[in-house]
Write an enzyme that holds these catalytic residues in place. Structure first.
Site, PDB file in Angstrom:
ATOM      1  N   ASP A   1     -17.988-131.216 -72.575  1.00  0.00           N
ATOM      2  CA  ASP A   1     -17.030-132.268 -72.858  1.00  0.00           C
ATOM      3  C   ASP A   1     -16.966-132.413 -74.376  1.00  0.00           C
ATOM      4  O   ASP A   1     -17.910-132.081 -75.083  1.00  0.00           O
ATOM      5  CB  ASP A   1     -17.480-133.575 -72.202  1.00  0.00           C
ATOM      6  CG  ASP A   1     -16.424-134.662 -72.332  1.00  0.00           C
ATOM      7  OD1 ASP A   1     -15.247-134.302 -72.550  1.00  0.00           O
ATOM      8  OD2 ASP A   1     -16.757-135.848 -72.226  1.00  0.00           O
ATOM      9  N   SER A   2     -15.857-132.937 -74.856  1.00  0.00           N
ATOM     10  CA  SER A   2     -15.606-132.938 -76.295  1.00  0.00           C
ATOM     11  C   SER A   2     -16.116-134.173 -77.021  1.00  0.00           C
ATOM     12  O   SER A   2     -16.090-134.240 -78.236  1.00  0.00           O
ATOM     13  CB  SER A   2     -14.106-132.857 -76.525  1.00  0.00           C
ATOM     14  OG  SER A   2     -13.503-134.031 -75.995  1.00  0.00           O
TER      15      SER A   2
ATOM     16  N   GLY B   1     -14.631-136.964 -76.254  1.00  0.00           N
ATOM     17  CA  GLY B   1     -13.459-137.820 -76.121  1.00  0.00           C
ATOM     18  C   GLY B   1     -13.665-138.990 -75.169  1.00  0.00           C
ATOM     19  O   GLY B   1     -13.201-140.097 -75.429  1.00  0.00           O
ATOM     20  N   PHE B   2     -14.358-138.743 -74.096  1.00  0.00           N
ATOM     21  CA  PHE B   2     -14.579-139.807 -73.125  1.00  0.00           C
ATOM     22  C   PHE B   2     -15.362-140.954 -73.744  1.00  0.00           C
ATOM     23  O   PHE B   2     -15.113-142.118 -73.447  1.00  0.00           O
ATOM     24  CB  PHE B   2     -15.340-139.262 -71.918  1.00  0.00           C
ATOM     25  CG  PHE B   2     -15.496-140.277 -70.814  1.00  0.00           C
ATOM     26  CD1 PHE B   2     -14.394-140.718 -70.096  1.00  0.00           C
ATOM     27  CD2 PHE B   2     -16.737-140.802 -70.498  1.00  0.00           C
ATOM     28  CE1 PHE B   2     -14.529-141.661 -69.081  1.00  0.00           C
ATOM     29  CE2 PHE B   2     -16.883-141.742 -69.484  1.00  0.00           C
ATOM     30  CZ  PHE B   2     -15.771-142.160 -68.774  1.00  0.00           C
TER      31      PHE B   2
ATOM     32  N   ASP C   1      -9.997-135.551 -77.169  1.00  0.00           N
ATOM     33  CA  ASP C   1      -8.882-136.414 -76.783  1.00  0.00           C
ATOM     34  C   ASP C   1      -9.313-137.875 -76.747  1.00  0.00           C
ATOM     35  O   ASP C   1     -10.478-138.193 -76.961  1.00  0.00           O
ATOM     36  CB  ASP C   1      -8.366-136.023 -75.387  1.00  0.00           C
ATOM     37  CG  ASP C   1      -9.381-136.350 -74.296  1.00  0.00           C
ATOM     38  OD1 ASP C   1     -10.591-136.411 -74.599  1.00  0.00           O
ATOM     39  OD2 ASP C   1      -8.969-136.541 -73.140  1.00  0.00           O
TER      40      ASP C   1
ATOM     41  N   GLN D   1      -2.857-136.155 -70.630  1.00  0.00           N
ATOM     42  CA  GLN D   1      -3.008-137.599 -70.539  1.00  0.00           C
ATOM     43  C   GLN D   1      -1.669-138.196 -70.121  1.00  0.00           C
ATOM     44  O   GLN D   1      -0.779-137.473 -69.683  1.00  0.00           O
ATOM     45  CB  GLN D   1      -3.478-138.169 -71.889  1.00  0.00           C
ATOM     46  CG  GLN D   1      -4.912-137.782 -72.254  1.00  0.00           C
ATOM     47  CD  GLN D   1      -5.978-138.448 -71.380  1.00  0.00           C
ATOM     48  OE1 GLN D   1      -5.707-139.381 -70.624  1.00  0.00           O
ATOM     49  NE2 GLN D   1      -7.200-137.927 -71.455  1.00  0.00           N
TER      50      GLN D   1
ATOM     51  N   GLY E   1      -8.103-139.090 -67.909  1.00  0.00           N
ATOM     52  CA  GLY E   1      -7.603-140.442 -67.744  1.00  0.00           C
ATOM     53  C   GLY E   1      -7.387-140.876 -66.310  1.00  0.00           C
ATOM     54  O   GLY E   1      -6.700-141.860 -66.052  1.00  0.00           O
TER      55      GLY E   1
ATOM     56  N   ASP F   1     -15.981-132.221 -62.145  1.00  0.00           N
ATOM     57  CA  ASP F   1     -17.330-132.582 -62.557  1.00  0.00           C
ATOM     58  C   ASP F   1     -17.454-134.059 -62.269  1.00  0.00           C
ATOM     59  O   ASP F   1     -16.462-134.785 -62.265  1.00  0.00           O
ATOM     60  CB  ASP F   1     -17.541-132.356 -64.061  1.00  0.00           C
ATOM     61  CG  ASP F   1     -17.055-133.554 -64.863  1.00  0.00           C
ATOM     62  OD1 ASP F   1     -15.837-133.634 -65.083  1.00  0.00           O
ATOM     63  OD2 ASP F   1     -17.871-134.409 -65.238  1.00  0.00           O
TER      64      ASP F   1
ATOM     65  N   CYS G   1     -27.396-129.973 -42.973  1.00  0.00           N
ATOM     66  CA  CYS G   1     -27.661-129.486 -44.329  1.00  0.00           C
ATOM     67  C   CYS G   1     -28.896-128.590 -44.356  1.00  0.00           C
ATOM     68  O   CYS G   1     -29.891-128.861 -43.700  1.00  0.00           O
ATOM     69  CB  CYS G   1     -27.862-130.679 -45.268  1.00  0.00           C
ATOM     70  SG  CYS G   1     -28.128-130.193 -46.987  1.00  0.00           S
TER      71      CYS G   1
ATOM     72  N   CYS H   1     -30.419-127.699 -47.292  1.00  0.00           N
ATOM     73  CA  CYS H   1     -31.059-127.811 -48.602  1.00  0.00           C
ATOM     74  C   CYS H   1     -32.563-128.021 -48.418  1.00  0.00           C
ATOM     75  O   CYS H   1     -33.014-128.393 -47.348  1.00  0.00           O
ATOM     76  CB  CYS H   1     -30.451-128.980 -49.390  1.00  0.00           C
ATOM     77  SG  CYS H   1     -31.124-130.608 -48.972  1.00  0.00           S
TER      78      CYS H   1
ATOM     79  N   CYS I   1     -33.500-131.504 -47.024  1.00  0.00           N
ATOM     80  CA  CYS I   1     -33.252-131.699 -45.596  1.00  0.00           C
ATOM     81  C   CYS I   1     -34.111-130.784 -44.721  1.00  0.00           C
ATOM     82  O   CYS I   1     -34.370-131.093 -43.563  1.00  0.00           O
ATOM     83  CB  CYS I   1     -31.769-131.492 -45.288  1.00  0.00           C
ATOM     84  SG  CYS I   1     -30.746-132.843 -45.912  1.00  0.00           S
TER      85      CYS I   1
ATOM     86  N   HIS J   1     -30.505-132.836 -52.988  1.00  0.00           N
ATOM     87  CA  HIS J   1     -29.669-132.819 -51.793  1.00  0.00           C
ATOM     88  C   HIS J   1     -28.196-133.029 -52.134  1.00  0.00           C
ATOM     89  O   HIS J   1     -27.329-132.317 -51.640  1.00  0.00           O
ATOM     90  CB  HIS J   1     -30.093-133.880 -50.786  1.00  0.00           C
ATOM     91  CG  HIS J   1     -29.030-134.150 -49.758  1.00  0.00           C
ATOM     92  ND1 HIS J   1     -28.824-133.330 -48.669  1.00  0.00           N
ATOM     93  CD2 HIS J   1     -28.055-135.096 -49.714  1.00  0.00           C
ATOM     94  CE1 HIS J   1     -27.771-133.772 -47.991  1.00  0.00           C
ATOM     95  NE2 HIS J   1     -27.283-134.838 -48.596  1.00  0.00           N
TER      96      HIS J   1
END
Length: 387
Positions: free
Chosen positions: A92-93, A95-96, A146, A189, A216, A266, A304, A306, A309, A335
């Site tokens: 991520d840049s 920006g968030f 951004d 955006q 956004g 993500d 599951c 995993c 589980c 999990h």
RNA sequence: UCCGGCGUGGCGCAGCGGUAGCGCAGCGGACUGUUAAUCCGUUGGUCGUAGGUUCGAAUCCUACCGCCGGAG
């Protein structure tokens, strides 16, 4: 712009099955990227993350620039080596954080000045610096710097915010160092406004990026509204570029977004919720701390496979959380990440087989069903009938 | 046996004359480009027992019971 090759292998309705080729390996899409903000997927070894089927991780410019610094990561061999994740990484840049650090930042046309949440020191992030940091980190997919438009925003606010991001996008493109197997994604955006989203996509097309991100969204507008925005946005995008819906989401958000042509996701949900006792299962969500799980011999999810589980009961996991043992969050995180990857794998093969709607609908129906209660506690004493 | 201290929701405590609060536990919720192994909400008590003083006592007095410490 040709640094990252994206192969569109198959489509089923608007849903797409693809493959992204990076310098550090392939990514099959639709893909979910576990979040490894500070150079670690919290609570999991990289080997465990890989075992879930995850092929790409998300790392964070903001956090790594503050600690240990991009230059330090570069000196120690780049983010892949630093964190022992040899596979692809998207960063991520920062920006968030421009949005989430409200109160600690000052935004101007050139960039953002902000104070570190770690020690209060002053820092500055511009499109150019963000590109430089992500390059130092050796990120396979660099995100444009951004501004994540807050929700709610008026048309006017969303427009000026989006246009600022588009000007920054141009500077990001100019500052980005192209290399084979590495790419740069622009971020769409425009808030919830169809015309602004269209203008944004057009602006990004004019600049030329390796992929589109949709930013956004999932900021409070609600699922229905988010889907509505996707409905009018993804059809405008070039078909030969991957589409990444940032920060999303819950399983049902992901299913609905794949249905609308999104390729990458993500979200902190599986990891953060795992740490706080929430497990994602085929019949929805369960809070492992609830008393009803104390005597439950069943795994979190009967279907599951995993490690959690396979080896541990709900009763044990419940105990770990009540006892404040760190293994609880670790097992639940493991999990959840596995569950998300199972979901993605299932959606991918469904698209390949041309049965996306059937499979998606089945997942949605299951998620809406709710958990099946355990049988009665064998240790529960029967209250005396007579008084 | 004497002296002193203490007995308030499951636990640890505050309140010391105007009809009880807090923390933890318990129970339940949140979490969407991670400042978060975090945050929020909430069920339990009539204040060791019995008397007394007072318009009114968890708060003052007396006795008893229990626990802790000291002395012997």
């Amino acid at each position: 712009m040709t640094g990252l090759a994206f192969e569109l292998l198959k489509t089923d309705g608007a849903a797409r099955r693809g493959c992204l080729h990076t310098a550090h390996g392939l990514v099959n899409t639709p893909a979910f990227m576990p979040v490894g903000t500070a150079g670690t997927v919290k609570g999991m070894l990289p080997e465990q993350v890989k075992a879930t089927g995850a092929e790409i991780l998300l790392g964070n410019t903001y956090h790594l620039m503050l600690r240990p610094s991009a230059e330090r990561v570069a000196q120690l061999g780049g983010l892949h080596k630093f964190m022992n994740w040899p596979g692809p990484i998207l960063t991520d840049s920062g920006g968030f954080q421009v949005m989430s650090l409200t109160g600690l930042r000052t935004l101007d046309a050139d960039g953002v000045t902000f104070r570190s949440h770690v020690d209060g020191s002053k820092h500055r992030l511009t499109p150019e610096r963000s590109m430089q940091i992500q390059h130092l980190l050796d990120s396979n997919i660099t995100m444009a710097f951004d501004e994540c438009t807050p929700f709610p925003a008026t048309h006017e606010q969303a427009a000026s915010s989006m246009r600022l991001s588009m000007r920054w996008a141009e500077r990001c493109k100019a500052a980005f160092t192209e290399r084979s197997g590495y790419g740069l994604f622009g971020i769409v955006q425009g808030g919830v406004y169809e015309d602004l989203r269209a203008e944004s996509v057009e602006a990004l097309n004019g600049i030329g990026f390796d992929g589109y991100a949709v930013g956004g969204l999932a900021v409070g507008e609600g699922q229905e509204e988010m889907f509505r925005v996707l409905d009018v946005t993804t059809p405008l995008m070039l078909k030969d570029r991957p589409r990444y819906l940032m920060g999303v989401g819950r399983p049902s958000d992901i299913i609905g977004s794949v249905r609308r042509g999104v390729d990458m996701f993500d979200c902190v949900m599986p990891t953060r919720s795992g740490r706080t006792g929430q497990a994602f299962v085929r019949r929805g969500q369960i809070n492992i701390r609830n008393a009803r799980h104390a005597h439950d011999e069943r795994p979190l999810d009967q279907e599951c496979h995993c490690p959690t589980c396979t080896h541990y009961s709900r009763g044990y996991l419940h105990h770990l959380f009540k006892a404040g043992e760190m293994l609880g969050p670790m097992l639940l995180t493991g999990h959840n990440v596995w569950f998300y990857q199972d979901l993605m794998a299932s959606l991918r093969s469904a698209i390949e087989e041309g049965r996306f709607e059937d499979v998606a609908t089945a997942w949605e129906a299951g998620l809406a069903q709710g958990d099946i209660p355990a049988t009665d506690d064998p240790l529960k004493t029967t209250a005396p009938v007579e008084v």
